[in-house]
Design an enzyme around this catalytic site. Structure first.
Site, PDB file in Angstrom:
ATOM      1  N   GLY A  27       0.800  -1.217   0.000  1.00 53.90           N
ATOM      2  CA  GLY A  27       0.000   0.000   0.000  1.00 53.90           C
ATOM      3  C   GLY A  27       0.827   1.258   0.000  1.00 53.90           C
ATOM      4  O   GLY A  27       0.284   2.361   0.092  1.00 53.90           O
ATOM      5  N   SER A  69      10.231   0.084   7.691  1.00 47.13           N
ATOM      6  CA  SER A  69      10.616   1.119   6.720  1.00 47.13           C
ATOM      7  C   SER A  69      11.832   0.678   5.921  1.00 47.13           C
ATOM      8  O   SER A  69      12.721   1.466   5.634  1.00 47.13           O
ATOM      9  CB  SER A  69      10.924   2.446   7.433  1.00 47.13           C
ATOM     10  OG  SER A  69       9.880   2.836   8.279  1.00 47.13           O
ATOM     11  N   LYS A 129      16.319   6.241   2.323  1.00 48.41           N
ATOM     12  CA  LYS A 129      16.051   5.563   3.587  1.00 48.41           C
ATOM     13  C   LYS A 129      14.531   5.487   3.759  1.00 48.41           C
ATOM     14  O   LYS A 129      13.782   6.095   3.010  1.00 48.41           O
ATOM     15  CB  LYS A 129      16.713   6.313   4.749  1.00 48.41           C
ATOM     16  CG  LYS A 129      18.235   6.337   4.660  1.00 48.41           C
ATOM     17  CD  LYS A 129      18.900   7.026   5.845  1.00 48.41           C
ATOM     18  CE  LYS A 129      18.712   8.514   5.827  1.00 48.41           C
ATOM     19  NZ  LYS A 129      19.550   9.223   6.831  1.00 48.41           N
ATOM     20  N   GLY A 171       8.197   4.847   6.078  1.00 45.16           N
ATOM     21  CA  GLY A 171       6.930   4.293   6.529  1.00 45.16           C
ATOM     22  C   GLY A 171       6.627   4.612   7.983  1.00 45.16           C
ATOM     23  O   GLY A 171       5.559   5.127   8.328  1.00 45.16           O
ATOM     24  N   GLU A 172       7.567   4.307   8.861  1.00 43.78           N
ATOM     25  CA  GLU A 172       7.365   4.533  10.293  1.00 43.78           C
ATOM     26  C   GLU A 172       7.587   5.969  10.754  1.00 43.78           C
ATOM     27  O   GLU A 172       6.853   6.470  11.618  1.00 43.78           O
ATOM     28  CB  GLU A 172       8.291   3.611  11.112  1.00 43.78           C
ATOM     29  CG  GLU A 172       7.677   2.304  11.531  1.00 43.78           C
ATOM     30  CD  GLU A 172       7.953   1.195  10.531  1.00 43.78           C
ATOM     31  OE1 GLU A 172       7.715   0.033  10.851  1.00 43.78           O
ATOM     32  OE2 GLU A 172       8.414   1.490   9.409  1.00 43.78           O
TER      33      GLU A 172
END
Length: 698
Positions: A418, A459, A652, A655-656
């Site tokens: 996603g 991530s 890098k 996501g988090e």
């Protein structure tokens, strides 16, 4: 907490349309090594509400549900414990015979001398913070479809790790890995809850084998909430000391994290250990078993609750010594990794501070607070810092094929969960190949069609697999340019590719399209189906440097002192995650992370009935998620700092990071608005009113 004394499935099995029923009687020796050495797939001892008892396969869902209700079970009820503090008492019910503390001792980290650091401090602040259980609440609940063809098993799974599920499934069922295929074309949310093999996937495979038909198991919302994990709740006792000029001398944390029934971790001390320059640091972290669902990674595991507590402590110290919160953080900025005593591959935190503060208008916040606050609605402003890993690493592999019509296929072992990974990898491959994006297609999430790729968590997907994609594309391009050299009679080292053309760098007007060159494969290799195949892999991370992402968020809130309602009005999120490959998808990650963090800060909480252990809000009606009405203005600020030391694409993870500092920034803004600290999440209206009343009566 109970033991199965008797279970009778005869009435369920006799129901027309039922094809199979499985209980512990059918699988007495089936282990479940992912939850401990003695755990079983279906056990006779049930340790929490949601532990699996039986599974039914039927021709349709209503028949399966009717059959479940016909299963008769007699239980011997056992003592249980839900409160982590009570679980530590000597006479508490034991979740496991060896006790309720995982490993029987805490995880301890220490550098310097914490007692000496506190003694040297001119100011010492101490506070206990409590965070709640937060369930993942994925839009798509957990689901698997299993089908056998001969001795080959195919599983369509909603997972963050297709190759991980394949290997664990083969291990458990004692199958050759080559006979198991896992497919994950799309996944509707995971946030860490779908990183590995789950019991329902194995049960679907076993039922499919027994019935000779495909079997689909989709957990409903209640099942998902009960048995698919959560962010662990933490009780965090923090103490910090600093000099009068704001220089930190000591940081201490003792944490009690509730991990549920099975072994896992509830570490939340990493931000305290790694963000600030402080010579004396100690963390003691206990993982506590209770009779509830096992904790699982939840977007930025540990860092969200740990940062929420730490960043409030930092503001408390700054206030004690009369420093602006941003100035205090800069005062204790560390140029090297304070835990490992080594440099960073890159660090853009100072730029995140500067660019985020400028965008937010940090310096003028006092005037805005004065102008915008009313007698009943108080404005407040706060900030918090973020650290995360996100450097990725091996293993990971990619194949790039250039077809005889000049198009290319990217075969990548990762899965798109996603985050638009397909788009990102297609961009990397197209740029390296010198093709237009529409000339490139990508296949992911199929363990048979694609080489190995790691699970998408932490991530790490883009920094882990992006370099493999680039290497494979570069390998294919090298071969293409060698072919073009023969076709164009120009040395390969003089050729380059861009926008679907190969040209002479010394005479750019001399060019051919990639399609024209690729067609020569048919002639040169006497085959209409010839291909160029490039291979790439993810190499090891660099030695002697720390790979981290950085960020700072700034929050503006309005607190209604009559109702206790907190409205988050604006978040400026400044993040440094290396090269931003696709600004649109990066913006989506920031917005999603901030919204999810607002849920943690203000709304979400798993509620267990203390008398029964039942979850009382295992649905989306009573479990309060943020809605459109709760979403503030979110302004991402991307610090442009590609990191070529970290990997070949300079990226890098992202996501988090956006979820980590939001709650801390909101908490500090709430304090700025009402002058009272909230030390327990979620920071609900009733808690706001309670602390305001206590302040008025003090």
């Amino acid at each position: 907490h109970a033991r199965i004394v008797r279970i009778d499935t005869s009435r369920a099995e006799a129901l027309p349309g039922v094809k199979a029923v499985l209980t512990h009687k059918d699988l007495p020796d089936m282990p479940w090594p992912f939850q401990g050495p003695n755990a079983k797939l279906l056990d006779t001892t049930l340790r929490y509400v949601g532990d699996e008892v039986a599974v039914v396969a039927a021709v349709d869902e209503p028949t399966a549900e009717d059959a479940l209700r016909l299963i008769e079970v007699e239980y011997e009820e056992l003592p249980f414990v839900l409160d982590p503090e009570k679980a530590l008492e000597a006479d508490a019910p034991k979740v496991w015979p060896e006790g309720n503390v995982l490993r029987g001792k805490p995880n301890v980290y220490e550098r310097g001398n914490i007692e000496q650091g506190l003694a040297e401090a001119d100011v010492v602040v101490e506070q206990t913070f409590r965070s709640q259980h937060q369930v993942h609440a994925c839009a798509e609940t957990h689901a698997s479809v299993a089908q056998w063809r001969g001795n080959k098993l195919t599983v369509w799974d909603s997972t963050q790790g297709a190759h991980t599920v394949r290997e664990q499934l083969a291990q458990l069922l004692r199958l050759p890995i080559a006979t198991v295929r896992v497919i994950t074309q799309h996944m509707g949310g995971g946030f860490g809850s779908k990183l590995w093999l789950n019991k329902y996937t194995v049960l679907a495979a076993l039922l499919a084998k027994r019935t000779g038909r495909p079997v689909k198991i989709i957990l409903d919302r209640k099942e998902d909430a009960l048995a698919m994990g959560n962010r662990p709740a933490n009780i965090m006792q923090l103490k910090g000391g600093c000099k009068r000029d704001g220089t930190l001398t000591a940081l201490y944390m003792k944490s009690f994290g509730t991990i549920g029934v099975y072994p896992t971790g509830a570490d939340c001390g990493t931000p305290l250990r790694e963000i600030y320059r402080c010579p004396n640091v100690k963390t003691e972290e206990y993982d506590i078993h209770i009779n509830a669902d096992q904790a699982r990674p939840h977007r930025a595991p540990g860092h969200v609750q740990g940062t929420w507590a730490l960043e409030q402590l930092i503001d408390m110290l700054a206030e004690k010594v009369g420093l602006d919160p941003l100035e205090f953080r800069r005062k204790n900025y560390s140029e090297i990794d304070p835990r490992r005593n080594q440099p960073y591959s890159s660090k853009g935190l100072e730029r995140a501070y500067s660019e985020g503060a400028a965008k937010f208008g940090w310096e003028t916040r006092a005037e805005r607070k004065r102008q915008l606050s009313t007698a009943t609605k108080k404005r407040g402003y706060g900030m918090a810092t973020q650290i995360w890993g996100g450097g990725g690493g091996p293993p990971g592999y990619c194949i790039v094929r250039i077809n005889s019509d000049g198009t290319a296929d990217v075969l990548c072992g990762a899965q798109d969960i996603g985050t638009a990974t397909r788009t990102t990898f297609l961009q990397i491959a197209a740029e390296e190949l010198g093709m237009k994006p529409e000339q490139v297609s990508i296949a992911m999430g199929d363990t048979e069609a694609c080489p190995y790729g790691p699970a998408s968590g932490g991530s790490r997907t883009t920094p882990s697999m992006g370099p493999a994609v680039r290497m494979a594309a570069a390998d294919a391009k090298r071969q293409l340019l060698d072919l073009a050299s023969r076709v164009m009679k120009i040395p390969a080292e003089r050729l380059a590719a861009k926008d679907g053309k190969i040209f002479d760098t010394q005479e750019p007007s001399v060019s051919k399209t990639i399609a024209e060159v690729a067609r020569q494969m048919r002639t040169a290799w006497i085959s209409p189906h010839a291909q160029i195949i490039g291979k790439g892999f993810r190499g090891p991370n660099p030695d002697g440097v720390s790979l981290n992402t950085w960020g700072a968020q700034f929050a503006e809130v309005e607190v209604d002192v009559e109702t206790g309602e907190v409205r988050v009005l604006r978040i400026v999120a400044a993040h440094e995650s290396g090269r931003i490959i696709n600004p649109l998808t990066a913006t989506n990650q920031v917005e999603g992370g901030v919204v999810q963090a607002i849920g943690f800060a203000l709304h979400e909480r798993r509620v267990l009935d203390p008398t029964t252990g039942q979850m009382l809000n295992a649905n989306l009606r009573d479990y309060k998620l943020p809605t459109a009405l709760d979403v503030p203005e979110i302004e991402p600020v991307f610090v442009a700092l590609p990191d070529p030391v970290a990997n070949s694409v300079g990226a890098k993870g992202l996501g988090e990071p956006p979820m980590i500092p939001t709650a801390g920034a909101i908490a500090n803004a709430v304090y700025d608005a009402i002058g009272v600290r909230l030390t327990e999440t979620p920071m609900t209206p009733e808690k706001i009113l309670k602390v305001l009343e206590e302040k008025a009566n003090a």
